[in-house]
Structures are given as structure tokens and as C-alpha cells.
Design a protein around this motif. Structure first.
Motif, PDB file in Angstrom:
ATOM      1  N   MET A 181      43.083  45.486  29.477  1.00  0.00           N
ATOM      2  CA  MET A 181      42.098  44.556  30.014  1.00  0.00           C
ATOM      3  C   MET A 181      42.389  43.099  29.645  1.00  0.00           C
ATOM      4  O   MET A 181      41.543  42.221  29.851  1.00  0.00           O
ATOM      5  CB  MET A 181      40.702  44.938  29.507  1.00  0.00           C
ATOM      6  N   ALA A 182      43.558  42.819  29.136  1.00  0.00           N
ATOM      7  CA  ALA A 182      43.875  41.456  28.700  1.00  0.00           C
ATOM      8  C   ALA A 182      43.934  40.463  29.846  1.00  0.00           C
ATOM      9  O   ALA A 182      43.819  39.257  29.640  1.00  0.00           O
ATOM     10  CB  ALA A 182      45.205  41.450  27.945  1.00  0.00           C
ATOM     11  N   ASP A 183      44.105  40.947  31.069  1.00  0.00           N
ATOM     12  CA  ASP A 183      44.288  40.071  32.237  1.00  0.00           C
ATOM     13  C   ASP A 183      43.032  39.966  33.102  1.00  0.00           C
ATOM     14  O   ASP A 183      43.115  39.678  34.295  1.00  0.00           O
ATOM     15  CB  ASP A 183      45.458  40.577  33.095  1.00  0.00           C
ATOM     16  N   SER A 184      41.870  40.168  32.522  1.00  0.00           N
ATOM     17  CA  SER A 184      40.644  40.231  33.324  1.00  0.00           C
ATOM     18  C   SER A 184      40.385  38.952  34.111  1.00  0.00           C
ATOM     19  O   SER A 184      39.952  39.002  35.272  1.00  0.00           O
ATOM     20  CB  SER A 184      39.440  40.553  32.430  1.00  0.00           C
ATOM     21  N   GLU A 185      40.640  37.781  33.516  1.00  0.00           N
ATOM     22  CA  GLU A 185      40.447  36.527  34.252  1.00  0.00           C
ATOM     23  C   GLU A 185      41.373  36.458  35.460  1.00  0.00           C
ATOM     24  O   GLU A 185      40.956  36.050  36.556  1.00  0.00           O
ATOM     25  CB  GLU A 185      40.698  35.325  33.337  1.00  0.00           C
ATOM     26  N   GLU A 186      42.625  36.853  35.283  1.00  0.00           N
ATOM     27  CA  GLU A 186      43.585  36.835  36.393  1.00  0.00           C
ATOM     28  C   GLU A 186      43.185  37.826  37.489  1.00  0.00           C
ATOM     29  O   GLU A 186      43.265  37.511  38.685  1.00  0.00           O
ATOM     30  CB  GLU A 186      44.989  37.160  35.876  1.00  0.00           C
ATOM     31  N   VAL A 187      42.741  39.007  37.083  1.00  0.00           N
ATOM     32  CA  VAL A 187      42.301  40.006  38.052  1.00  0.00           C
ATOM     33  C   VAL A 187      41.150  39.470  38.891  1.00  0.00           C
ATOM     34  O   VAL A 187      41.132  39.592  40.127  1.00  0.00           O
ATOM     35  CB  VAL A 187      41.892  41.312  37.342  1.00  0.00           C
ATOM     36  N   MET A 188      40.175  38.852  38.237  1.00  0.00           N
ATOM     37  CA  MET A 188      39.029  38.327  38.974  1.00  0.00           C
ATOM     38  C   MET A 188      39.426  37.189  39.909  1.00  0.00           C
ATOM     39  O   MET A 188      38.908  37.075  41.027  1.00  0.00           O
ATOM     40  CB  MET A 188      37.946  37.867  37.994  1.00  0.00           C
ATOM     41  N   ALA A 189      40.333  36.333  39.482  1.00  0.00           N
ATOM     42  CA  ALA A 189      40.785  35.239  40.355  1.00  0.00           C
ATOM     43  C   ALA A 189      41.452  35.797  41.605  1.00  0.00           C
ATOM     44  O   ALA A 189      41.211  35.317  42.728  1.00  0.00           O
ATOM     45  CB  ALA A 189      41.745  34.334  39.599  1.00  0.00           C
ATOM     46  N   LYS A 190      42.275  36.806  41.448  1.00  0.00           N
ATOM     47  CA  LYS A 190      42.951  37.413  42.590  1.00  0.00           C
ATOM     48  C   LYS A 190      41.955  38.131  43.495  1.00  0.00           C
ATOM     49  O   LYS A 190      42.062  38.072  44.731  1.00  0.00           O
ATOM     50  CB  LYS A 190      44.039  38.379  42.113  1.00  0.00           C
ATOM     51  N   LEU A 191      40.981  38.817  42.896  1.00  0.00           N
ATOM     52  CA  LEU A 191      39.968  39.496  43.702  1.00  0.00           C
ATOM     53  C   LEU A 191      39.148  38.490  44.494  1.00  0.00           C
ATOM     54  O   LEU A 191      38.937  38.650  45.701  1.00  0.00           O
ATOM     55  CB  LEU A 191      39.049  40.324  42.812  1.00  0.00           C
ATOM     56  N   ASN A 192      38.685  37.453  43.841  1.00  0.00           N
ATOM     57  CA  ASN A 192      37.845  36.456  44.504  1.00  0.00           C
ATOM     58  C   ASN A 192      38.540  35.830  45.703  1.00  0.00           C
ATOM     59  O   ASN A 192      37.930  35.595  46.753  1.00  0.00           O
ATOM     60  CB  ASN A 192      37.441  35.357  43.510  1.00  0.00           C
ATOM     61  N   SER A 193      39.832  35.548  45.560  1.00  0.00           N
ATOM     62  CA  SER A 193      40.567  34.898  46.644  1.00  0.00           C
ATOM     63  C   SER A 193      40.896  35.852  47.785  1.00  0.00           C
ATOM     64  O   SER A 193      41.237  35.413  48.884  1.00  0.00           O
ATOM     65  CB  SER A 193      41.862  34.278  46.110  1.00  0.00           C
TER      66      SER A 193
END
Length: 298
Positions: free
Chosen positions: A56-68
């Protein structure tokens, strides 16, 4: 009583213990497909130390990709981000798209100390801080009560302890709580008994269940909770994700397919068509094969 039922899909719980890291782009694509398939409530990410939960270390990156990746005209889903301390809270509140903060509050002293190194008082103080911070940030908060259906550590346990915890949460104006069968050992009868015993302590609160189970009794547990009045269920497609505290590799998340089949047969309305899950089941099995090195689930 209404038969409208809320399903919370839990890929975060399914993924967090897998031995190999799923790329952020693949996680985001999976979450996007969940949203497109009709899932409106997703336990998607966590903001905990990568030292303990590397997945789960990449949660911010995952959310940015999902949002876009989501269509601009689509209503935003509820995205739950799990935190275990104030640092995690800061990260979660700073991450666009995370609408709900989740916190696991354990009524087991041993489990609480082993997993969060907190006393009961420290954990309750954190919950109160989470409540104030999420209210100020206009985010929602869900508290999970770990060990709500039994305690394997030879500690005091009973429905009165669960009820007291719910009353405290009600008094500090927590509106959403999920009762967790953390080690997956509760019988269907106990699931129904506990839910019936405590539901009257939470007037105005949404009370759900996050159950782990051996596959052959999973449907019975879901129906026991539903018949006791539960209308909020956590689950994970194909049952991916184990329960390391149970000491049994077959005990883990209850498969969303089982949940939907059982609830629809009972007359519940979930807003999700089980027939629309084929693509997601295939994607889940692909993740299982690549990152869990486990057999596929039909």
C-alpha cells in the motif's frame, strides 16, 4: 425494514498481504473497472507505514491515476482509505478522491498492542481526533470494531463489550461502524446473535459487518447478518485476501459473488448485477496468479 443493501468492495483488504507488489497502474485500472461495474463504495487504499505494508505504499499514486481515468460525467464513488495513526490521517486527507477515513479499533488489548502498540485510552483518543479532523475536512469516517465476534487470545469478550464500544462511538457522533470477525471463527448463529444484541445501541448509526470465513459457511454468515437486520456488507471478489490471524489458509474475505447471490436470493437490493462481474473476476484471478501465486477461483 428496507431491503436496500450497501456492498463495500474491499480490494485493499484483498491486496495488502500479497507477496509481490501490484503496479500502481494495475491497481488503478482495477478500481476503475469496479466503479464502471456499479460499485459505489470501495475500500481501496491505506496510508500506513510501507515498512509494514509494502503493498500500500503507493496509495497516493494509485488515487491520482484512478481520478484521472474516471469519466468526468460520472458520480464520484466513495473511496475508503485506512489509517492507523495521525500521520496516516494527514496523508489520507491530502489525497484527492479519498472520501472516507477508516480506522480499525480493537476491543482486544493483545491485538491492539500487537498491531498498533496502543493502549485502550490512546486508541480512543485517536478515534476522537479522527472524528474532529474528518468533520472539519468534510470527509466521512468509518470505524471497524476488531474482534467483535469473539476473541482467540483468552481475554474477556462479550456482546456487552461490543455494545459499550458502540455506545461510546455513538456518543462522539461516529455515524458508521462495521463489526469485524477478524479471525473468521464465528459461527453463523453467533454472527446473528451478536448483531441482534447490539443493533439497538446504535440508533441513527449505520452498522455493517466485515466478515472473514471458511468458504463453505460464508453464505450462511451473510444471511445470518442480513436476517438480523444488517444492510451493510464488506466483501472481496473471489474471496482474495487471507486472514493471517486465523491460522487457517482457507479463512479469508468472503467472496463478493457469494454475498450478492445470497442477498439477491433473500430479496435484497444491492444495485450490482452479479452477471456483470465476469470481467472483474477474470481480473482478480489474474492478480491472484501473478502476485499471490495462488490457484484461480472459478
Amino acid at each position: 425494514m428496507t431491503n436496500q443493501t450497501k456492498i463495500i468492495e474491499c480490494p485493499r483488504d484483498a491486496w495488502q498481504g500479497l507477496p509481490d507488489i501490484i503496479p500502481a497502474a494495475e491497481k488503478a485500472l482495477y478500481l476503475r473497472e469496479l466503479v464502471l461495474a456499479g460499485f459505489k463504495h470501495i475500500d481501496a487504499v491505506s496510508f500506513v507505514s510501507p515498512k509494514y505494508v509494502k503493498q500500500m505504499a503507493d496509495s497516493e499514486e494509485v488515487m491520482a491515476k484512478l481520478n484521472s481515468s474516471l469519466p468526468a460525467t460520472m458520480a464520484a464513488p466513495e473511496i475508503i482509505g485506512i489509517v492507523v495513526n495521525e500521520k496516516g490521517l494527514e496523508r489520507a486527507l491530502a489525497t484527492p478522491g479519498v472520501t472516507t477515513i477508516g480506522y480499525p479499533y480493537s476491543i482486544s488489548a493483545y491485538f491492539r498492542r500487537a498491531n498498533a502498540n496502543m493502549s485502550r485510552q490512546e486508541s480512543r483518543q485517536l478515534v476522537e481526533k479522527l472524528k474532529h479532523a474528518t468533520a472539519a475536512a468534510k470527509r466521512d469516517l468509518v470505524i471497524y470494531i476488531s474482534m467483535a465476534f469473539g476473541n482467540p487470545y483468552d481475554e474477556p469478550w462479550g456482546t456487552e463489550l461490543v455494545a459499550e464500544t458502540l455506545e461510546w462511538l455513538r456518543d462522539i457522533r461516529v455515524h458508521t461502524v462495521s463489526l469485524a470477525d477478524t479471525v473468521g471463527t464465528a459461527s453463523p448463529e453467533l454472527v446473528g446473535e451478536v448483531y441482534r444484541s447490539v443493533k439497538d445501541h446504535v440508533a441513527g448509526m449505520e452498522l455493517g459487518v466485515h466478515l472473514h470465513s471458511h468458504p463453505e459457511v460464508a453464505e450462511a454468515k451473510i444471511l445470518a447478518a442480513y436476517e438480523a437486520g444488517c444492510r451493510r456488507f464488506d466483501s472481496a471478489l473471489t474471496g482474495l485476501g487471507g486472514c493471517p490471524f486465523a491460522g487457517d489458509d482457507l479463512v479469508g474475505n468472503i467472496a463478493t459473488e457469494q454475498v450478492l447471490t445470497a442477498l439477491h436470493r433473500a430479496g435484497a437490493k444491492t444495485g450490482i448485477d452479479p452477471a456483470a462481474l465476469d470481467k472483474l473476476v477474470q481480473m482478480t484471478n489474474s492478480i491472484r496468479a501473478k502476485y499471490a501465486h495462488a490457484p484461480l477461483v472459478n
